[in-house]
Write a protein that holds these residues in place. Sequence first.
Motif, PDB file in Angstrom:
ATOM      1  N   MET A 270       0.789  -1.262   0.035  1.00 36.88           N
ATOM      2  CA  MET A 270      -0.057  -0.009   0.078  1.00 36.88           C
ATOM      3  C   MET A 270       0.878   1.159  -0.080  1.00 36.88           C
ATOM      4  SD  MET A 270      -3.195  -0.933   0.134  1.00 36.88           S
ATOM      5  CE  MET A 270      -3.809  -2.919   0.072  1.00 36.88           C
ATOM      6  N   PRO A 271       0.294   2.264  -0.854  1.00 41.17           N
ATOM      7  CA  PRO A 271       1.207   3.835  -0.395  1.00 41.17           C
ATOM      8  C   PRO A 271       1.425   4.078   1.029  1.00 41.17           C
ATOM      9  CG  PRO A 271      -0.430   3.815  -1.993  1.00 41.17           C
ATOM     10  CD  PRO A 271      -0.873   2.463  -1.445  1.00 41.17           C
ATOM     11  N   LEU A 272       2.550   4.466   1.360  1.00 38.79           N
ATOM     12  CA  LEU A 272       2.723   4.858   2.659  1.00 38.79           C
ATOM     13  C   LEU A 272       1.416   6.011   3.235  1.00 38.79           C
ATOM     14  CD1 LEU A 272       4.307   4.398   5.246  1.00 38.79           C
ATOM     15  CD2 LEU A 272       5.831   6.085   4.558  1.00 38.79           C
ATOM     16  N   ALA A 273       1.436   6.811   2.323  1.00 40.54           N
ATOM     17  CA  ALA A 273       0.756   7.946   2.796  1.00 40.54           C
ATOM     18  C   ALA A 273      -1.042   7.665   3.310  1.00 40.54           C
ATOM     19  CB  ALA A 273       0.463   9.286   1.899  1.00 40.54           C
ATOM     20  N   THR A 274      -1.441   6.562   2.445  1.00 42.16           N
ATOM     21  CA  THR A 274      -2.872   6.125   2.753  1.00 42.16           C
ATOM     22  C   THR A 274      -2.996   4.659   3.302  1.00 42.16           C
ATOM     23  OG1 THR A 274      -2.714   5.359   0.385  1.00 42.16           O
ATOM     24  CG2 THR A 274      -3.610   7.326   0.707  1.00 42.16           C
ATOM     25  N   LEU A 275      -1.802   4.230   3.784  1.00 47.10           N
ATOM     26  CA  LEU A 275      -1.775   2.614   4.178  1.00 47.10           C
ATOM     27  C   LEU A 275      -2.781   2.361   5.352  1.00 47.10           C
ATOM     28  CD1 LEU A 275       1.608   0.783   5.007  1.00 47.10           C
ATOM     29  CD2 LEU A 275      -0.275   0.829   6.396  1.00 47.10           C
ATOM     30  N   ARG A 276      -2.926   3.089   6.246  1.00 46.11           N
ATOM     31  CA  ARG A 276      -3.714   2.986   7.270  1.00 46.11           C
ATOM     32  C   ARG A 276      -5.363   3.163   6.826  1.00 46.11           C
ATOM     33  NH1 ARG A 276      -2.805   4.659  12.848  1.00 46.11           N
ATOM     34  NH2 ARG A 276      -1.496   3.110  13.656  1.00 46.11           N
ATOM     35  N   GLU A 277      -5.577   4.047   6.076  1.00 40.84           N
ATOM     36  CA  GLU A 277      -6.934   4.275   5.322  1.00 40.84           C
ATOM     37  C   GLU A 277      -7.152   2.949   4.469  1.00 40.84           C
ATOM     38  OE1 GLU A 277     -10.490   5.968   5.826  1.00 40.84           O
ATOM     39  OE2 GLU A 277      -8.633   6.816   6.676  1.00 40.84           O
ATOM     40  N   ARG A 278      -6.470   2.582   3.706  1.00 37.13           N
ATOM     41  CA  ARG A 278      -6.526   1.665   2.591  1.00 37.13           C
ATOM     42  C   ARG A 278      -6.897   0.062   3.713  1.00 37.13           C
ATOM     43  NH1 ARG A 278      -8.919   2.834  -1.886  1.00 37.13           N
ATOM     44  NH2 ARG A 278      -7.647   4.300  -2.987  1.00 37.13           N
ATOM     45  N   MET A 279      -5.859  -0.126   4.788  1.00 31.98           N
ATOM     46  CA  MET A 279      -5.779  -1.454   5.765  1.00 31.98           C
ATOM     47  C   MET A 279      -7.445  -1.516   6.092  1.00 31.98           C
ATOM     48  SD  MET A 279      -3.623  -3.098   4.728  1.00 31.98           S
ATOM     49  CE  MET A 279      -3.601  -4.413   6.204  1.00 31.98           C
ATOM     50  N   LYS A 280      -8.328  -0.387   6.181  1.00 31.06           N
ATOM     51  CA  LYS A 280      -9.486  -0.474   7.174  1.00 31.06           C
ATOM     52  C   LYS A 280     -10.462  -1.207   6.145  1.00 31.06           C
ATOM     53  CE  LYS A 280      -9.492   4.111   9.636  1.00 31.06           C
ATOM     54  NZ  LYS A 280      -9.916   5.242   9.567  1.00 31.06           N
ATOM     55  N   ASP A 281     -10.130  -1.067   4.785  1.00 31.22           N
ATOM     56  CA  ASP A 281     -11.058  -2.137   3.986  1.00 31.22           C
ATOM     57  C   ASP A 281     -10.483  -3.263   3.307  1.00 31.22           C
ATOM     58  OD1 ASP A 281     -12.892   0.259   3.276  1.00 31.22           O
ATOM     59  OD2 ASP A 281     -11.403   0.933   2.157  1.00 31.22           O
ATOM     60  N   TYR A 282      -9.678  -3.967   4.281  1.00 31.96           N
ATOM     61  CA  TYR A 282      -8.827  -5.333   4.167  1.00 31.96           C
ATOM     62  C   TYR A 282     -10.037  -6.330   3.731  1.00 31.96           C
ATOM     63  CZ  TYR A 282      -6.055  -9.299   4.793  1.00 31.96           C
ATOM     64  OH  TYR A 282      -5.471 -10.516   4.782  1.00 31.96           O
ATOM     65  N   GLU A 283     -11.240  -6.477   4.324  1.00 35.42           N
ATOM     66  CA  GLU A 283     -12.149  -7.479   4.135  1.00 35.42           C
ATOM     67  C   GLU A 283     -12.813  -7.267   2.823  1.00 35.42           C
ATOM     68  OE1 GLU A 283     -14.434  -7.793   7.482  1.00 35.42           O
ATOM     69  OE2 GLU A 283     -15.235  -5.706   7.535  1.00 35.42           O
ATOM     70  N   ASN A 284     -12.893  -5.988   2.495  1.00 35.12           N
ATOM     71  CA  ASN A 284     -13.752  -5.802   1.432  1.00 35.12           C
ATOM     72  C   ASN A 284     -12.845  -5.500   0.091  1.00 35.12           C
ATOM     73  OD1 ASN A 284     -15.046  -4.119   3.972  1.00 35.12           O
ATOM     74  ND2 ASN A 284     -16.479  -4.441   2.377  1.00 35.12           N
ATOM     75  N   MET A 285     -11.792  -6.160   0.059  1.00 39.13           N
ATOM     76  CA  MET A 285     -10.659  -5.829  -1.252  1.00 39.13           C
ATOM     77  C   MET A 285     -10.741  -7.321  -2.144  1.00 39.13           C
ATOM     78  SD  MET A 285      -8.013  -2.941  -0.342  1.00 39.13           S
ATOM     79  CE  MET A 285      -7.160  -3.770   0.895  1.00 39.13           C
ATOM     80  N   ALA A 286     -10.366  -7.179  -3.275  1.00 38.99           N
ATOM     81  CA  ALA A 286      -9.876  -8.375  -3.904  1.00 38.99           C
ATOM     82  C   ALA A 286      -8.631  -7.570  -4.684  1.00 38.99           C
ATOM     83  CB  ALA A 286     -10.904  -8.727  -5.063  1.00 38.99           C
ATOM     84  N   SER A 287      -7.875  -8.717  -5.263  1.00 39.69           N
ATOM     85  CA  SER A 287      -6.628  -8.297  -6.086  1.00 39.69           C
ATOM     86  C   SER A 287      -6.308  -9.381  -6.885  1.00 39.69           C
ATOM     87  CB  SER A 287      -5.337  -8.064  -5.006  1.00 39.69           C
ATOM     88  OG  SER A 287      -4.951  -8.986  -4.322  1.00 39.69           O
ATOM     89  N   VAL A 288      -5.421  -8.878  -7.950  1.00 38.96           N
ATOM     90  CA  VAL A 288      -4.461  -9.692  -8.885  1.00 38.96           C
ATOM     91  C   VAL A 288      -2.992  -9.252  -8.908  1.00 38.96           C
ATOM     92  CG1 VAL A 288      -6.488 -10.345 -10.163  1.00 38.96           C
ATOM     93  CG2 VAL A 288      -5.284  -8.450 -10.875  1.00 38.96           C
TER      94      VAL A 288
END
Length: 665
Positions: free
Chosen positions: A564-582
């Motif tokens: 994750m980008p360092l600047a938004t890491l905390r905010e992005r990780m709040k959505d951990y269970e709502n994310m998919a990735s490739v």
Amino acid sequence: MANDDSFLEALSKCIAKVRGDIEAAAGAVTLGAIRESFDAGKFKSTLFKDSLGVAVSPKLEHKALAINAPLNRALEDTLLAFFKAVGSEVGLPSHGQLEKDFLKGLDVKGVKAFRELKIVSNLLVKFSVSFLEYAIKEDRWAEIGYLGPRGARVKPPKVIIENNIAMTKAVCPPAFQKTNPPHRFFNPEYEALMDAKNKLLRDNIKDIDEYPQGYEADIVIIGTGPGGAAAAYALSREGKGKKIVVLERGDLYTSDDFNQKERDMVPALYQWPGFRLTDEFGVAVLQGNLVGGTAVLNHGICYEVPRHVTVDWKEADGTDEKDIATQLKVGGCYEKVKEMINYHPIEKFALNKNAQVLLRGLKELKEEDELSHVFEYHSRNTNAKIKPGDKAGHMHDLSCTGCGFCPLACRYDRKQTPLITFVPAAIENGLNGVGGNEVRVYKRAEVDKLLHKDGKVRGVSIKGSGMEIKAKTVIVSCGAINSARLLMRSGVENEHLGRHISLHPSPLVFARFKDEKIYADWGVPMAASYNEYQFPKPDETFKDGFGYILETIYSHPATTALTMPLATLRERMKDYENMASVAIILHDKPVGEIKKLDPLFTCISYKMDNGDKIKLRHAIKTAARIYLKAGATEVFTSHEKELVFRNEADLAKADSCSFEPGDIL
């Protein structure tokens, strides 16, 4: 000069200026520990324990603390390089001098060194934040919807059964659930085999310090990964009266040790805890450091080598021999290995939600005839089988459990790695005297050099001990990077040695689903992929006739946070269970080269080919289109400066995205 406190203080203030929103990414305790460590020019060896007061399991404590060793050395090496580059050419900056003014006094070499220092500083901060916040602080898991290790559960929780893994609907027979100990999975007979296999490994894999003085081998095999372990097994069956010695740099861990916690498993099982970087800090190279090699830590995906690829090798080499794919088929090698590792196609019902989301988006696009796609169900080596030749278990209770912890090693011994197949089989052949052979396996045995004279090998020397092991034949099988480094250290001369290295750089594309729980870390990981023109006709995008693969993959919290980008890491990780990735997988140009033998931290010089960058941009747009069709609220990449797509019009952003060091890991 490295001890000049005023210079370090001024330098740390410059770097603090370019760190961006670290306050937003890290809590006060974490930030204070990082700042204190950085200003001192090194990371404290007790950072992980003392800063948070968290104790780790006794057996792995030294490993968890050792995670700071590469960080410490990396920072010191980078500072030293910076001092060498600028120290004798410019005056030291005064206290409080701004970065802009500071850079004016540097020449091109100095500016490059400072840029690299900023990149590695950012990486070290992110590494520390990720592990301190999401691996060690277990109370953070509930906040992000991470359900934690599965070891104590015989069935996934209800939320997973309802929302994720179709295979869990085939309920395990009640008799198999009453196991002892309860963290083992379902079948008492299989557990007994697991225990016997683990005991066989522990009893017969010795520390190198126990090597008998004067014992001369006929064959030394360096490495216990898929290549070295398979060689050991084959020779233990077919050799006649040979003394076979197998050497492994790493330690021995078995399913009894795999506790599914990143804080313990990453530093214990990975070399340079997953933090071995190319010289410009652009690509992280993940390598296992244990008996069984990196195969113990991969996702169990098995491919036959495509003939298109081996023909390309053949043409590049200019040889008249049959291409390798043909040789492997004709020689029956594929069939032998498939039987040994229990290779089988994944069942379509086993797709986890991460893969289902990708398939859903593809179906939407197919209706519009916008993609000529191939959705591929992978083949894996995960049905349970302990002893080679024994009938594999194909019942539900002996299949992959779908726990999702493949990259932290399989606690249930379902993934048929060399740790389960080739290594114990070779040991048993030696114990049973098959062909009159002896088989000895040693751990913590890092080979320093090959001993050779007049073109003939004489044996190997062991690093740090002065020990020499005599042998007439040596098989070097310690991975593309480490094998080349060993040969280079040994004075082997060849114009191609250490060159033509491909790394398969794999940037991630994430999708956030606002009102849908994905739980992408659950289930069979990398169960499927989307192939975009895997071997297309050459055109402006695919000039070399190779496309790319979008591989369904997701990681556990600390590893995910690293991307994750360092600047938004905390905010992005709040959505951990709502994310998919490739992950985007390329057949990249072999542009890597080992240039430096001394610094271990930066192991390869690698600058991505421009043609590969074009493919990556195409792949990002394709992944974004699929996810948006699947209902994602937004799609974003793992760039430090976020590249976010919320609609079709945003896709053009990918055309100019950068893949330079520091922009994306």
